[in-house]
Design a protein around this motif. Structure first.
Motif, PDB file in Angstrom:
ATOM      1  N   UNK A 288       1.435  -1.163  -0.489  1.00  0.00           N
ATOM      2  CA  UNK A 288      -0.047  -0.180   0.353  1.00  0.00           C
ATOM      3  C   UNK A 288       0.842   1.027  -0.161  1.00  0.00           C
ATOM      4  N   UNK A 289       2.282   1.101   0.677  1.00  0.00           N
ATOM      5  CA  UNK A 289       3.045   2.473   0.798  1.00  0.00           C
ATOM      6  C   UNK A 289       4.307   2.164  -0.914  1.00  0.00           C
ATOM      7  N   UNK A 290       3.666   1.443  -1.926  1.00  0.00           N
ATOM      8  CA  UNK A 290       4.686   1.240  -2.900  1.00  0.00           C
ATOM      9  C   UNK A 290       5.478   0.769  -2.642  1.00  0.00           C
ATOM     10  N   UNK A 291       5.045  -0.476  -2.565  1.00  0.00           N
ATOM     11  CA  UNK A 291       6.612  -0.829  -1.758  1.00  0.00           C
ATOM     12  C   UNK A 291       6.432  -2.072  -3.562  1.00  0.00           C
ATOM     13  N   UNK A 292       7.459  -2.677  -3.872  1.00  0.00           N
ATOM     14  CA  UNK A 292       7.011  -3.560  -5.164  1.00  0.00           C
ATOM     15  C   UNK A 292       7.567  -4.974  -4.357  1.00  0.00           C
ATOM     16  N   UNK A 293       7.109  -5.881  -4.792  1.00  0.00           N
ATOM     17  CA  UNK A 293       8.022  -7.112  -3.387  1.00  0.00           C
ATOM     18  C   UNK A 293       8.960  -7.917  -5.157  1.00  0.00           C
ATOM     19  N   UNK A 294      10.274  -8.155  -4.431  1.00  0.00           N
ATOM     20  CA  UNK A 294      10.911  -9.204  -5.380  1.00  0.00           C
ATOM     21  C   UNK A 294      11.179 -10.497  -4.195  1.00  0.00           C
ATOM     22  N   UNK A 295      11.708 -11.364  -5.397  1.00  0.00           N
ATOM     23  CA  UNK A 295      12.552 -12.835  -5.109  1.00  0.00           C
ATOM     24  C   UNK A 295      13.661 -13.172  -5.348  1.00  0.00           C
ATOM     25  N   UNK A 296      14.381 -12.992  -4.548  1.00  0.00           N
ATOM     26  CA  UNK A 296      16.010 -12.910  -5.014  1.00  0.00           C
ATOM     27  C   UNK A 296      16.355 -14.305  -5.048  1.00  0.00           C
ATOM     28  N   UNK A 297      17.596 -14.543  -4.937  1.00  0.00           N
ATOM     29  CA  UNK A 297      17.742 -15.987  -4.773  1.00  0.00           C
ATOM     30  C   UNK A 297      19.011 -16.462  -3.366  1.00  0.00           C
ATOM     31  N   UNK A 298      18.941 -17.742  -2.701  1.00  0.00           N
ATOM     32  CA  UNK A 298      19.023 -17.200  -1.731  1.00  0.00           C
ATOM     33  C   UNK A 298      20.960 -17.291  -1.877  1.00  0.00           C
ATOM     34  N   UNK A 299      21.559 -17.508  -2.691  1.00  0.00           N
ATOM     35  CA  UNK A 299      22.570 -17.955  -3.206  1.00  0.00           C
ATOM     36  C   UNK A 299      23.481 -17.138  -4.180  1.00  0.00           C
ATOM     37  N   UNK A 300      25.018 -17.305  -4.472  1.00  0.00           N
ATOM     38  CA  UNK A 300      25.300 -16.174  -6.015  1.00  0.00           C
ATOM     39  C   UNK A 300      26.959 -16.738  -5.813  1.00  0.00           C
TER      40      UNK A 300
END
Length: 647
Positions: A288-300
């Motif tokens: 609601x406050x304008x944040x966009x959800x992301x999903x990124x990897x647990x490792x790199x």
RNA sequence: GCUGGAGUAGCUCAGUCGGUAGAGCAGCUGAUUCGUAAUCAGCAGGUCGCGUGUUCAAGUCACGUCUUCAGCUCCA
């Protein structure tokens, strides 16, 4: 004669060079006996300080914060004196007053045993009985160092040597055979220290540096009255009953397993439920406050961490998979989300029109904490944080920072933790350059920007030197656990270094490319730690919207099961979490068990309720609140859940 | 990682000088059908954290190791 303004604006005349102790005596012996220190023109001073000009004097007793400190500081000297008597070879380091008592660090061959501590405490009581007066004296730095050398106190010599350059005389306090280097202030005599308790004995590094020799630290607390000590100890005991590590296990929120490993708790169904409720709430509000959800990897691959600087500055804290010497590719579990979420920004060319870009993620992180650092749910090796990174232009920075802070405060208020936090402006330590990336100019600028923002927002903060992240300064929102130990619950950080490192740019209105400012922030911190603090805050009796089970239905006899089921279904239809206790037990027994699980509402149903079409409601704190219609109960419960009322 | 505690039934704890492990609560079974914080009876439950050693014999002694608690360092 000089004029001195006392409490309540009363002005009195005194001889020049009068001391606060003498002023107290002139007012009354009762005050003289209880006075601990004085504020002279707003500055904390020793009672023996001669006053030479017209000024304001406030006499401080044990009831004042600074008075307490002097009282406890004197107690630490009594401790040192007792140790010197019983263990003449002990070397003395430092012995300050702290928020809750005092400690003294000793260098001894073998740490004190519990029996030693008892003996020391007994000797301290002897010293108090003897009523020794404390004397203050000053020496020129050179003489001071000579004295400390003759006393064979190497740590004190080191401390005095540092002061020597200032050219000011160095003060000592002497009580009978015991003399200690000390800035004061102190009580006039040891007599007022009527109640003493040594509470703990642990190791502590000289000057807080783990490379240095480890000393033996004795903690204690003292009071002017025995009853105050008793009260304090009872309060402590009560506080420890709220210990999340104990309560959380008793209430079946989490557990740990030896062969899984340290700092890797198992969330049991009830604990997992609370975390799920918190997460959903946080993610929804953020959206609601304008944040966009992301999903990124647990490792790199290690390549990523080399760009970010984690590889060089944080490798000890990471779980690395593979060996750089042998393996072609080395991976590491992520200790922070930053370099992953930046890839979202980097996904395509950005312009000022894309900013601010607010990215949030419910992010699981892995940090290889040293083995002695884990603590319940507060300090673990795998945790999930309401993480976020915000890319913005310089003129958006202050507004966006405020937005992040307001969001954090909203969550704190909703959870009822707002009153319990304090703010820390965490800055870099210019003398420890290896810990940080960037230049002095960059740090000065980032910290300057942040200071301006904090001052404009009128945030009351303490400064923490050397507490910054390796890439930038932070506003840490701190909270204390039941042991009084402070941890960071929420952090908001300003970073202008990593954007450059990752080549993050936006095209500004004038067509030139610029690096955005990045705000690293969390809105409610990591869920494990927040849950721990909530358990302690509410002693396990969670606000209804967070309670794993909200209503427990207790049928009086087996023939009431059907009615109980009916009520359960009606409540579940409203989205409530409900259980029926359908064991063949007496109602008192069922109530006792339900109370112990801290369920917000119990509904007792029996013949009368079936007959009158009611439910008999019991609230966990108020007890029996009588019979009402199911509709009335639902209205009450729904209201409590939706408004997230804290009872 | 360091200093100091601790580890015995699911939980809280007892276990003497080294001599084959015990209580309460929880659990299970049966009886009881009860109106606001513990109904009664019975049953079952243990490689004493794990390993090695000393010993005729180890929960108990020694060493190692793991987990855990408080503090230090570190940190969300």
């Amino acid at each position: 004669m000089i004029k001195i303004e006392l409490k309540g604006g009363v002005v009195k005349e005194f001889e020049e060079n009068i001391t606060p102790a003498e002023i107290a005596k002139s007012i009354g012996m009762g005050l003289y006996k209880s006075v601990c220190a004085a504020l002279i023109d707003g500055k904390v001073c020793d009672l023996r300080t001669p006053i030479t000009e017209d000024t304001k004097v406030q006499l401080l007793t044990f009831d004042d914060e600074e008075g307490k400190k002097a009282f406890w500081h004197t107690t630490s000297h009594i401790l040192a004196q007792a140790v010197k008597r019983l263990f003449p070879s002990a070397k003395f380091a430092i012995g300050p007053a702290i928020d809750n008592g005092f400690y003294y660090d000793f260098d001894v061959d073998t740490p004190f045993s519990a029996e030693d501590i008892e003996k020391i405490e007994a000797e301290m009581k002897n010293i108090v009985k003897s009523g020794i007066e404390l004397e203050r004296f000053e020496l020129e730095p050179k003489k001071a160092i000579e004295l400390l050398e003759s006393m064979e106190e190497p740590y004190k010599v080191e401390l005095a040597s540092e002061h020597a350059d200032k050219g000011e005389p160095i003060s000592f306090y002497k009580q009978a055979e015991f003399t200690d280097l000390c800035a004061g202030p102190h009580l006039m005599s040891v007599s007022p220290v009527k109640a003493i308790k040594l509470t703990n004995c642990t190791g502590a590094y000289w000057r807080g540096d783990s490379k240095n020799h480890q000393l033996c630290r004795v903690y204690g607390i003292s009071f002017p009255k025995a009853s105050m000590l008793e009260e304090y100890l009872v309060m402590q005991e009560e506080a420890l009953k709220r210990d999340h590590n104990k309560l959380g296990r008793e209430l079946e929120l989490f557990t740990t397993v030896d062969y899984i490993g340290q700092g890797l708790p198992i969330m049991l169904p009830k604990g997992a439920r609370i975390i799920q409720l918190l997460q959903r709430f946080v993610e929804d509000v953020e959206q609601k406050n304008g944040w966009q959800l992301t999903k990124t990897p647990f490792m790199a691959k290690s390549d990523l961490y080399k760009i970010s600087g984690h590889w060089g500055h944080y490798q000890d804290g990471m779980f690395v998979l593979g060996d750089e010497e042998k393996d072609e590719e080395v991976y590491a579990l992520r200790p922070m989300t930053c370099p992953f979420q930046y890839q979202v920004f980097l996904n395509r060319g950005r312009s000022y029109r894309d900013l601010p870009m607010r990215l949030n993620e419910t992010s699981t992180l892995f940090r290889n904490e040293a083995s002695g650092e884990m603590h319940g749910l507060i300090r673990v090796r795998q945790f999930t944080i309401s993480e976020g990174h915000l890319m913005c232009t310089p003129d958006q920075l202050e507004g966006e920072f405020r937005h992040c802070l307001e969001l954090a405060i909203y969550f704190l208020k909703t959870l009822g933790l707002y009153e319990d936090v304090s703010y820390r402006f965490s800055q870099w330590d210019p003398d420890d350059r290896e810990k940080y990336i960037g230049t002095e100019e960059q740090w000065d600028e980032a910290q300057g920007v942040m200071k301006r923002i904090l001052d404009n927002l009128e945030i009351p903060y303490k400064i923490g030197i050397g507490e910054a992240a390796f890439y930038g300064p932070k506003l840490d929102i701190q909270i204390k656990n039941v042991f009084g130990k402070e941890d960071t619950l929420i952090t908001i950080q300003v970073d202008q270094m990593l954007a450059e490192r990752f080549g993050m740019e936006y095209v500004d209105k004038d067509g030139t490319k610029k690096n955005p400012y990045i705000i690293h922030r969390t809105s409610i911190g990591c869920y494990e730690r927040t849950l721990a603090l909530l358990i302690e805050k509410y002693a396990g009796a969670f606000p209804m919207w967070l309670a794993p089970i909200q209503v427990k239905i207790l049928p009086i006899a087996d023939r009431h099961f059907e009615y109980a089921e009916k009520i359960k279904n009606a409540l579940e239809e409203k989205g409530m979490r409900v259980e029926v206790d359908d064991r063949s037990e007496k109602i008192g027994y069922k109530i006792r068990e339900a109370q112990l699980t801290k369920v917000p509402y119990m509904i007792v149903v029996g013949d009368k309720d079936i007959e009158n079409n009611t439910v008999s409601v019991r609230e966990r704190k108020e007890g029996d609140i009588g019979a009402m219609s199911l509709e009335d109960f639902i209205a009450r419960a729904v209201e409590e859940i939706e408004t997230k009322v804290i009872k």
